[in-house]
Enzyme design. Sequence first.
Site, PDB file in Angstrom:
ATOM      1  N   GLU A  49       0.646  -1.155  -0.052  1.00  0.00           N
ATOM      2  CA  GLU A  49       0.048   0.105   0.155  1.00  0.00           C
ATOM      3  C   GLU A  49       0.928   1.125   0.051  1.00  0.00           C
ATOM      4  OE1 GLU A  49      -2.812   0.552   3.066  1.00  0.00           O
ATOM      5  OE2 GLU A  49      -3.623  -1.507   2.839  1.00  0.00           O
ATOM      6  N   ASP A  60      -5.728   8.787  10.222  1.00  0.00           N
ATOM      7  CA  ASP A  60      -4.359   8.176  10.739  1.00  0.00           C
ATOM      8  C   ASP A  60      -3.971   8.953  12.096  1.00  0.00           C
ATOM      9  OD1 ASP A  60      -3.871   6.956   8.148  1.00  0.00           O
ATOM     10  OD2 ASP A  60      -3.592   8.779   7.164  1.00  0.00           O
TER      11      ASP A  60
END
Length: 263
Positions: A49, A60
């Site tokens: 990824e 995040d």
Amino acid sequence: MNRIDFKFKELKDQGKKALIPFITAGDPSLDTTVNIVLEMDKKGADIVEIGIPYSDPLADGPIIQGSSQRAIKGGAKIRNIMETVRKIRGKSEIPLVYMVYYSSIFKYGLERFIAEASAVGINGIIIPDLPIEERGDIMDITVKYEVHLIPLVAPTSKRRIQEIAAGGSGFVYCVSKNGVTGVGEKIKTDIKEYMELVGSYTELPKALGFGISGSSMAREFKPYCDGIIIGSAIIDIIYKCKGEKEILDKVGNFISEVKKSLE
């Protein structure tokens, strides 16, 4: 056959699980990003990824937020990240997935982004903040360019999991906990029950991510899923290294160790 489909079939036939590392494009530099991906491929990663840095990454935690900020400060943009992926694809057949926020590709142009991603060798796209009502339009474009739109589910309501898991392709990114990415916080979700629930709504492979710090956790959860996604732990290794050689050595060793735990 899409590289992602081929890889999961190959691993299933071998009785193995996928190791899916995440890195941010451009941290510490785009040239180093190329070499990190090639090193991870060599050391046993199955799919990689590649995060497109974003100024306000809602999903995040602080480690990946810091990585995004460093990459943006260093000049990483969609256009030069596409060229970086082209360089990787020229040297490797490993399946590649973009992790990208919706507003980034909306500003760039949805079809333009997906067409360019496909042309440089991207096999799948994860959009963590994709509104469900926009999914159909994007899926029409991803199908056209033979790129998987990978659904991301979290341990929320059954109805929500069903709604998201039933749409998409490639594999299902199963978030292990509510909240943001990062290591250190205990995963309280009943992973076995959660994976069985997701599996009742889709036949796609299930990859588990968020909060997985290394080989011991990968070993613990591998009976319940088809792949393990590790991001923050790798980003933290990269951040603490001095120079590319140390990065490649330490990330390569980490990937080898986790891969062994999944075999």
